[in-house]
Design an enzyme around this catalytic site. Structure first.
Site, PDB file in Angstrom:
ATOM      1  N   CYS A  39       0.857  -1.211  -0.040  1.00 21.54           N
ATOM      2  CA  CYS A  39      -0.062  -0.013   0.228  1.00 21.54           C
ATOM      3  C   CYS A  39       0.766   1.248   0.012  1.00 21.54           C
ATOM      4  O   CYS A  39       0.433   2.499  -0.290  1.00 21.54           O
ATOM      5  CB  CYS A  39      -1.027  -0.060   1.140  1.00 21.54           C
ATOM      6  SG  CYS A  39      -1.974  -1.503   1.130  1.00 21.54           S
ATOM      7  N   HIS A  57      -3.658   6.923   2.045  1.00 18.13           N
ATOM      8  CA  HIS A  57      -3.873   5.589   1.644  1.00 18.13           C
ATOM      9  C   HIS A  57      -5.398   5.327   2.311  1.00 18.13           C
ATOM     10  O   HIS A  57      -5.505   5.529   3.387  1.00 18.13           O
ATOM     11  CB  HIS A  57      -2.897   4.470   2.224  1.00 18.13           C
ATOM     12  CG  HIS A  57      -3.293   3.134   1.759  1.00 18.13           C
ATOM     13  ND1 HIS A  57      -3.874   2.699   0.511  1.00 18.13           N
ATOM     14  CD2 HIS A  57      -3.364   2.204   2.665  1.00 18.13           C
ATOM     15  CE1 HIS A  57      -4.241   1.378   0.793  1.00 18.13           C
ATOM     16  NE2 HIS A  57      -3.811   0.875   1.923  1.00 18.13           N
ATOM     17  N   ASN A  85     -10.005  -0.544  -0.505  1.00 19.92           N
ATOM     18  CA  ASN A  85      -8.542  -0.524  -0.393  1.00 19.92           C
ATOM     19  C   ASN A  85      -7.688  -0.953  -1.619  1.00 19.92           C
ATOM     20  O   ASN A  85      -8.149  -2.101  -1.950  1.00 19.92           O
ATOM     21  CB  ASN A  85      -8.015  -1.287   0.740  1.00 19.92           C
ATOM     22  CG  ASN A  85      -6.552  -1.078   0.988  1.00 19.92           C
ATOM     23  OD1 ASN A  85      -5.888  -0.813   0.015  1.00 19.92           O
ATOM     24  ND2 ASN A  85      -6.212  -1.810   2.274  1.00 19.92           N
TER      25      ASN A  85
HETATM   26  N1  ACO Z   1     -18.338  -9.439   8.101  1.00 21.42           N
HETATM   27  C1  ACO Z   1     -18.767  -9.527   8.990  1.00 21.42           C
HETATM   28  N2  ACO Z   1     -18.231 -10.114  10.362  1.00 21.42           N
HETATM   29  C2  ACO Z   1     -16.635 -10.106   9.894  1.00 21.42           C
HETATM   30  C3  ACO Z   1     -15.926  -9.880   8.587  1.00 21.42           C
HETATM   31  C4  ACO Z   1     -17.051  -9.549   7.654  1.00 21.42           C
HETATM   32  N3  ACO Z   1     -16.607  -8.983   6.670  1.00 21.42           N
HETATM   33  N4  ACO Z   1     -14.694  -9.618   9.151  1.00 21.42           N
HETATM   34  C5  ACO Z   1     -14.354  -9.986  10.226  1.00 21.42           C
HETATM   35  N5  ACO Z   1     -15.664 -10.198  10.844  1.00 21.42           N
HETATM   36  C6  ACO Z   1     -15.898 -10.716  12.233  1.00 21.42           C
HETATM   37  C7  ACO Z   1     -14.662 -11.418  12.789  1.00 21.42           C
HETATM   38  O1  ACO Z   1     -15.013 -12.836  12.321  1.00 21.42           O
HETATM   39  C8  ACO Z   1     -14.948 -11.088  14.021  1.00 21.42           C
HETATM   40  O2  ACO Z   1     -15.698 -11.933  14.648  1.00 21.42           O
HETATM   41  P1  ACO Z   1     -15.582 -12.479  16.365  1.00 21.42           P
HETATM   42  O3  ACO Z   1     -15.636 -11.488  17.231  1.00 21.42           O
HETATM   43  O4  ACO Z   1     -16.804 -13.389  16.379  1.00 21.42           O
HETATM   44  O5  ACO Z   1     -14.341 -13.234  16.311  1.00 21.42           O
HETATM   45  C9  ACO Z   1     -15.361  -9.709  14.398  1.00 21.42           C
HETATM   46  O6  ACO Z   1     -15.884  -9.397  13.037  1.00 21.42           O
HETATM   47  C10 ACO Z   1     -14.318  -8.553  14.670  1.00 21.42           C
HETATM   48  O7  ACO Z   1     -13.080  -9.044  13.990  1.00 21.42           O
HETATM   49  P2  ACO Z   1     -11.865  -8.095  13.787  1.00 21.42           P
HETATM   50  O8  ACO Z   1     -10.830  -8.439  13.075  1.00 21.42           O
HETATM   51  O9  ACO Z   1     -11.557  -7.837  15.423  1.00 21.42           O
HETATM   52  O10 ACO Z   1     -12.501  -6.785  13.347  1.00 21.42           O
HETATM   53  P3  ACO Z   1     -11.938  -5.280  13.295  1.00 21.42           P
HETATM   54  O11 ACO Z   1     -12.727  -4.274  13.854  1.00 21.42           O
HETATM   55  O12 ACO Z   1     -10.539  -5.281  13.699  1.00 21.42           O
HETATM   56  O13 ACO Z   1     -11.996  -4.824  11.911  1.00 21.42           O
HETATM   57  C11 ACO Z   1     -10.617  -5.003   9.836  1.00 21.42           C
HETATM   58  C12 ACO Z   1     -11.309  -5.802  10.759  1.00 21.42           C
HETATM   59  C13 ACO Z   1     -11.456  -3.960   8.918  1.00 21.42           C
HETATM   60  C14 ACO Z   1      -9.706  -5.549   8.787  1.00 21.42           C
HETATM   61  C15 ACO Z   1      -9.601  -3.805  10.478  1.00 21.42           C
HETATM   62  O14 ACO Z   1      -8.712  -4.547  11.394  1.00 21.42           O
HETATM   63  C16 ACO Z   1      -8.588  -3.151   9.641  1.00 21.42           C
HETATM   64  O15 ACO Z   1      -8.863  -2.330   8.945  1.00 21.42           O
HETATM   65  N6  ACO Z   1      -7.152  -3.430   9.818  1.00 21.42           N
HETATM   66  C17 ACO Z   1      -6.391  -2.736   9.017  1.00 21.42           C
HETATM   67  C18 ACO Z   1      -6.262  -3.227   7.588  1.00 21.42           C
HETATM   68  C19 ACO Z   1      -5.236  -2.505   6.794  1.00 21.42           C
HETATM   69  O16 ACO Z   1      -4.849  -1.257   6.934  1.00 21.42           O
HETATM   70  N7  ACO Z   1      -4.203  -3.208   6.013  1.00 21.42           N
HETATM   71  C20 ACO Z   1      -3.045  -2.615   5.406  1.00 21.42           C
HETATM   72  C21 ACO Z   1      -3.406  -2.287   4.010  1.00 21.42           C
HETATM   73  S1  ACO Z   1      -3.578  -3.693   2.985  1.00 21.42           S
HETATM   74  C22 ACO Z   1      -2.166  -3.961   2.109  1.00 21.42           C
HETATM   75  O17 ACO Z   1      -0.916  -3.603   2.336  1.00 21.42           O
HETATM   76  C23 ACO Z   1      -2.293  -4.744   0.817  1.00 21.42           C
END
Ligand code: ACO
Length: 332
Positions: free
Chosen positions: A118, A259, A289
């Site tokens: 990214c 980003h 993203n």
């Molecule tokens: N729909 C419904 N529920 C979901 C989904 C979905 N798509 N995805 C995850 N959940 C559930 C999980 O299973 C979990 O359930 P549980 O509590 O029963 O275990 C719950 O939602 C919470 O999951 P978390 O992973 O804690 O959710 P979080 O609030 O952290 O959000 C996210 C996830 C959006 C991925 C966030 O962590 C994030 O944005 N992280 C940063 C990502 C990023 O910046 N990546 C870098 C760039 S990418 C690159 O470099 C190619």
């Protein structure tokens, strides 16, 4: 030396491309156990674009590059270098930049990819800026392009809802001493979280096997929570460092072009930087993203719709796999 006399590069033109096919959250509800509400609340994403089956990364990059060249008033034959930030090149070998060079019809110029996920576009911008500052090159095309739909596990709801396809580009040329140009760039990598966001299979460590393909080892694996924590901290500090390099305060920043990974990350960065979100160019709702393409797509949108004006100060910041992160401060 006065800051206006420091030789530097300037953005001469920008361009972007998003494939026509739209994949909405409602579409994803039919593929994995998710909901429009969850995706919007947790990320801010409403829909994303998906490349056509016959489109490769270099095809998308070509559209963005042609548009940036047109805006810059240059021909492909005027280019001295091409740098493409991508982790989803047409093939593992050779570089996406080589195919882009061929499609543009350039001379034999150095053309290479930068794999900084990214942060790829800001890395490419920084490298292009160094070549122009040193006097080695004049006109450098920098591109961020990703075709992540080909490397997503569409059974994994924790990743497949986040990413989209697209391309953005900027043509850099020498500044003319009027104070406009790239003021500062900062690049960082810390591999302590390298495996929290990776494509584990398909490289020299784990060549692809039938079992690897079955286990989706050739697709994106991410522990989003780990990345989230460092993202806010690192995007903020990299941005602050770029500002202090140029002796500019957050109040002097006209636009932040970040980003676009997650609206919650961006809200927290805005609070920590003390730049209100209405001074951020945001399009995550429409594109998701797009990794290295997200900054140049947003930059091009801001320029073309007239929000970003000549002489305004733009701060870019990005973080992704590696973990690699970067910032750039540019007077447009
Ligand atoms: N729909 C419904 N529920 C979901 C989904 C979905 N798509 N995805 C995850 N959940 C559930 C999980 O299973 C979990 O359930 P549980 O509590 O029963 O275990 C719950 O939602 C919470 O999951 P978390 O992973 O804690 O959710 P979080 O609030 O952290 O959000 C996210 C996830 C959006 C991925 C966030 O962590 C994030 O944005 N992280 C940063 C990502 C990023 O910046 N990546 C870098 C760039 S990418 C690159 O470099 C190619």
């Amino acid at each position: 030396m006065s800051p206006t006399l420091v030789p530097r590069s300037r953005i001469l033109g920008t361009g972007a491309y998003a494939p026509a096919k739209v994949l909405t959250n409602a579409d994803l509800e039919k593929i994995v156990d998710t909901s429009d509400e969850w995706i919007r609340d947790r990320t801010g994403i409403g829909e994303r674009r998906v490349a056509a089956e016959d489109e490769a990364a270099s095809d998308m990059a070509l559209h963005a590059a042609q548009s940036a060249l047109e805006a810059a008033g240059l021909q492909p034959t005027d280019l001295d270098m091409i740098i493409v930030g991508t982790i989803s090149a047409d093939m593992p070998l050779p570089a996406c930049a080589a195919f882009l060079q061929q499609k543009l019809g350039c001379r034999a110029i150095p053309s290479f990819d930068v794999a900084a996920a990214c942060a790829g576009f800001v890395y490419a911008l920084s490298i292009g800026d160094q070549f122009i500052r040193s006097g080695m090159q004049k006109n450098v095309l920098v591109v961020g392009v990703e075709l992540l739909s080909r490397v997503l596990n569409m059974e994994d709801r924790t990743t497949c809802v986040l990413f989209g396809d697209g391309a953005g580009a900027a043509v850099l040329g020498p500044a003319n001493g009027d104070g406009r140009g790239v003021l500062s760039t900062r690049l960082y990598t810390d591999a302590s979280l390298a495996e929290s966001l990776c494509i584990p299979g398909g490289g020299s460590k784990e060549p692809l096997s039938a079992a690897g393909i079955e286990a989706k080892r050739d697709k994106v694996h991410m522990i989003g929570r780990d990345i989230f924590k460092v993202a806010v901290r690192n995007l903020t500090s990299a941005s602050q460092n770029a500002l202090s390099d140029a002796d500019i305060s957050a109040d002097d920043v006209d636009w932040v072009v970040p980003h676009q990974a997650n609206m919650r990350i961006l809200s927290q960065v805005a609070t920590r930087l003390q730049v209100p979100l209405d001074r951020f160019v945001l399009n995550i709702e429409r594109y998701g993203n797009t990794s290295s393409a997200s900054i140049p797509i947003a930059l091009d949108e801001g320029v073309r719709d007239g929000r970003i004006q000549p002489n305004q100060t733009v701060l870019m910041c990005a973080l992704g796999a590696g973990i690699s992160w970067a910032s750039a401060l540019v007077r447009m």
